[in-house]
Structure formats: structure tokens, C-alpha cells
Design a protein around this motif. Structure first.
Motif, PDB file in Angstrom:
ATOM      1  N   ASN A   1     152.797  36.426  34.341  1.00 31.08           N
ATOM      2  CA  ASN A   1     152.360  35.091  33.944  1.00 31.08           C
ATOM      3  C   ASN A   1     153.470  34.055  34.113  1.00 31.08           C
ATOM      4  O   ASN A   1     153.204  32.899  34.471  1.00 31.08           O
TER       5      ASN A   1
ATOM      6  N   ARG B   1     153.454  33.198  37.711  1.00 34.29           N
ATOM      7  CA  ARG B   1     152.214  32.523  38.111  1.00 34.29           C
ATOM      8  C   ARG B   1     152.133  31.086  37.604  1.00 34.29           C
ATOM      9  O   ARG B   1     151.531  30.218  38.259  1.00 34.29           O
TER      10      ARG B   1
ATOM     11  N   TYR C   1     152.370  27.519  39.522  1.00 33.83           N
ATOM     12  CA  TYR C   1     151.428  27.168  40.592  1.00 33.83           C
ATOM     13  C   TYR C   1     150.182  26.553  39.977  1.00 33.83           C
ATOM     14  O   TYR C   1     149.668  27.039  38.961  1.00 33.83           O
TER      15      TYR C   1
ATOM     16  N   ASP D   1     147.007  26.303  40.664  1.00 32.26           N
ATOM     17  CA  ASP D   1     145.743  27.025  40.531  1.00 32.26           C
ATOM     18  C   ASP D   1     145.866  28.363  41.249  1.00 32.26           C
ATOM     19  O   ASP D   1     146.878  28.662  41.888  1.00 32.26           O
ATOM     20  N   GLU D   2     144.824  29.159  41.133  1.00 32.08           N
ATOM     21  CA  GLU D   2     144.857  30.510  41.703  1.00 32.08           C
ATOM     22  C   GLU D   2     144.962  30.475  43.218  1.00 32.08           C
ATOM     23  O   GLU D   2     145.611  31.337  43.833  1.00 32.08           O
TER      24      GLU D   2
ATOM     25  N   TRP E   1     148.561  29.971  44.167  1.00 29.60           N
ATOM     26  CA  TRP E   1     149.304  31.201  43.853  1.00 29.60           C
ATOM     27  C   TRP E   1     149.059  32.281  44.908  1.00 29.60           C
ATOM     28  O   TRP E   1     149.994  32.860  45.459  1.00 29.60           O
ATOM     29  N   THR E   2     147.791  32.541  45.229  1.00 30.16           N
ATOM     30  CA  THR E   2     147.481  33.576  46.211  1.00 30.16           C
ATOM     31  C   THR E   2     147.961  33.184  47.604  1.00 30.16           C
ATOM     32  O   THR E   2     148.374  34.044  48.384  1.00 30.16           O
TER      33      THR E   2
ATOM     34  N   VAL F   1     147.921  39.711  45.072  1.00 22.65           N
ATOM     35  CA  VAL F   1     148.129  39.659  43.626  1.00 22.65           C
ATOM     36  C   VAL F   1     148.415  41.055  43.085  1.00 22.65           C
ATOM     37  O   VAL F   1     149.339  41.262  42.290  1.00 22.65           O
TER      38      VAL F   1
END
Length: 355
Positions: free
Chosen positions: A137, A140, A143, A145-146, A149-150, A160
Motif C-alpha cells: 500500500n 501504491r 499513484y 488510480d489503479e 499503478w498498473t 500487480v
């Protein structure tokens, strides 16, 4: 802005998290700047500083590079993981000249990580699930949003799940090294501390020191030359304002990006030779009290230095430093135990490298 989270996971540095895994600086009367990013002590606690064999810096790397960088007891070490470490190692190195060294150093770190992980499994040592979640976390959170991040992980050749697995691996290794370090008796006698003190008198003479303030403008990791020059230009603008009479401390509070000193008007703790980045140190020691430097470039960005005072050498008496000496001895005993473990694992392992 995308940025690499260096504390865990992506460094894949094959060692440990925690004070037991790093070399300590001998206790001296000079206090290092507590949060100044001008300091030369930049090694992460997430890497083992000893126990690795010397690497070949000269022989050219194979072309093309193999997808598998090494095998450890039959297990593959993917090149893509080595390349993540290589990018970090080359940030402050000559990207062409030091490329063979960086790749081979990265591979050695990963080999060590594999050996330690294997030992952790054999000892039934595992990472704490809560710590894995916390570390994930923390990486992560920066960033937005997801998707961002991805996308960042994909740029590193990771998913991930692969990133979380690497975090778990690193924390598992950290738990093993904590266990190994704990086998060293924590008590250090007054006699051992006194012997160290008497045998290393130069460690307790600070040498002539400097008291200074600075303004730091950071250069982001991976910045282009144009971005770097834009930061330099900002620093030159601030220097021009200082030369016209604006207050240095006020400008430091407003513009400096060294969070440890900006709130204090850029003021650093006193420092001596060997405590700061070489370029920063050279500039600071060339000044007379009251003088300001030109814009100074270091691996952290661009500095403007204001020398406040030259401090004479001080000698620290034994009683004043005894506790720090004991801690230094203990940490180094633990480090030696960890390096002995690594040497033992390497001696009995089957290791093949392809770089």
C-alpha cells in the motif's frame, strides 16, 4: 509524475529491510545532517552492503543479453528483474562505462536474494502478511488510480501479483536476516567499547567542520536533459535574487525542496569531511563565513550554499560516546554474522551466471 518506490519491492535488491543489514558509520562528534539529501550516505537499508563477490567491470556484456541472467540451484534469475536494479544503480553512474558493472552487480544481488530465500524456506521463516500489505500500500499510494499503478508496473516488466510477490520475498528475506542477527548476543561490554575507542582515536576527532545553510532544488529521477536544465535555471534565478539582497533563510523556507532543512531556513547540522556529497563538500569548504556558493550540482539536484561558520575540531570523550560505540559494535557483529551466512550459502550452492 511517476516515480519508483525505492523502499521495497521494485529494487529487488536481494537483501534485507532493517538496521541489521547495513554497515554503520563510526560514531563521531560531528552530527550528520539529519534529513539533508546532500549527504553522501545514500545506501538504502534494503540492500546488503557486504558479502557479495567483486564483479567484472571491464569485460563487455554479451549481445544480445540472455533472458535468464543466472541459475541458482537450478532456479532461473530473470534478466528483467536484474534490469530493474540496473536502472537504480546507473542513476548515479556513467551509463555506458558502468553498464557491465551494474548488470553483474544486480545479478549478484539477486543470487544472494535467492540463496537467502531458499534458506528462509528451509527454516520455515515467512513474511508477516500485515507487513506485506502495508509495504504494498505504501508503494501504491503515490499513484492516482489503479490504471496509473498498473501502467507503471508494466513499464517495469511486472504485474500487480508479481510486485506483491517480490514484496513478500524481500520481507521474508528480511525476517530471516533479523532472525540471524538476533543470534548475536545483544550485550557489548564496557571493555569492548573502551578497546574500540582506544584503538580508533581518529574516529573521535571531528576535524574542522562547517555550519551552513542551503537551498536544494531537486531533479526528478529519470529527468530529461531539458528538465534538468529547467531546474538549474530556477536555481540560477534564486541565486540572482540572493545576490540582490533577498533573505537567504526566507527563500530557503519558500523554495528549498530539502524537507529536513527548509523549515529551518535551510540550516544544516554541522558537518565535516566525508559526510556530504563530494561536490557539495568541495563547494562548502571553499567558502568563507558569510559567503554563498555558485549553483552546485549533486546527484540530488542543485544547491545554493551559504556558509555560516567554521567550527574547530573537537574530540569526543569516551563516556559521551560509549553507548554509540556499543551500538556500532553490535550492528557490525550482526553484519558480520549475516555476511558469514551468505558466504556459507554461496559455498554450497550451484550458481551459474550468464553475464
Amino acid at each position: 509524475m511517476r516515480r519508483v518506490h525505492r523502499g521495497l519491492g521494485l529494487a529487488l535488491a536481494a537483501a534485507a529491510v532493517g538496521a541489521c543489514s547495513k554497515k554503520t558509520t563510526p560514531p563521531t562528534p560531528a552530527t550528520s545532517p539529519s534529513a539533508s539529501h546532500a549527504t553522501s550516505q545514500s545506501a538504502s537499508p534494503a540492500t546488503i552492503s557486504g558479502g557479495l563477490p567483486a564483479v567484472d567491470r571491464v569485460t563487455p556484456l554479451p549481445h544480445p543479453l540472455p533472458e535468464v541472467a543466472a541459475r541458482v540451484n537450478g532456479r532461473e534469475v530473470p534478466l528483467k528483474y536484474a534490469e530493474i536494479i540496473v536502472r537504480r544503480l546507473l542513476e548515479k553512474a556513467d551509463k555506458e562505462k558502468d553498464r557491465p558493472w551494474a548488470y553483474r552487480q544486480a545479478v549478484q544481488q539477486l543470487i544472494t536474494r535467492e540463496l537467502l530465500l531458499e534458506e528462509a524456506v528451509a527454516r520455515k521463516v515467512s513474511a508477516d502478511d500485515k507487513k506485506v500489505d502495508q509495504a504494498y500500500n505504501e508503494a501504491r499510494v503515490s499513484y492516482k488510480d489503479e490504471a496509473a499503478w498498473t501502467s507503471f508496473l508494466a513499464d517495469q516488466g511486472l504485474t500487480v501479483d508479481a510486485f506483491r510477490s517480490e514484496v513478500r520475498t524481500q520481507l521474508t528475506v528480511a525476517a530471516l536476516l533479523d532472525q540471524e542477527a538476533a543470534r548475536v548476543p545483544a550485550a557489548v561490554s564496557d571493555q569492548d567499547a573502551s578497546t574500540f575507542y582506544q584503538s580508533n582515536p581518529s574516529m573521535f576527532d571531528s576535524g574542522e567542520r562547517r555550519r551552513a545553510s542551503h537551498i536544494l532544488l531537486r531533479v526528478p529521477s529519470g529527468a530529461t536533459q531539458a528538465q534538468k536544465e529547467a531546474v538549474r535555471a530556477r536555481a540560477q534565478t534564486l541565486l540572482a535574487r540572493i545576490r540582490k539582497g533577498e533573505d537567504f533563510a526566507k527563500l530557503a523556507k519558500e523554495f528549498s525542496e530539502d524537507t529536513g532543512s527548509a523549515g529551518k531556513g535551510g540550516r544544516l547540522e554541522p558537518f565535516g569531511h566525508g559526510q556530504m556529497d563530494p561536490a557539495f563538500e568541495k563547494a562548502a569548504f571553499a567558502l568563507k563565513p558569510g559567503e554563498r556558493s555558485e549553483v552546485v550540482e549533486s546527484p540530488f539536484g542543485f544547491h545554493i550554499i551559504h556558509l555560516l561558520e567554521v567550527l574547530p575540531s573537537q574530540h569526543l570523550e569516551f563516556e559521551a560516546t560509549k553507548d554509540k560505540i556499543k551500538q556500532y559494535i553490535l550492528v557490525n557483529r550482526r553484519q558480520q554474522r549475516i555476511e558469514a551466512l551468505i558466504a556459507t550459502l554461496r559455498a554450497k550452492a550451484s550458481v551459474e551466471t550468464y553475464l
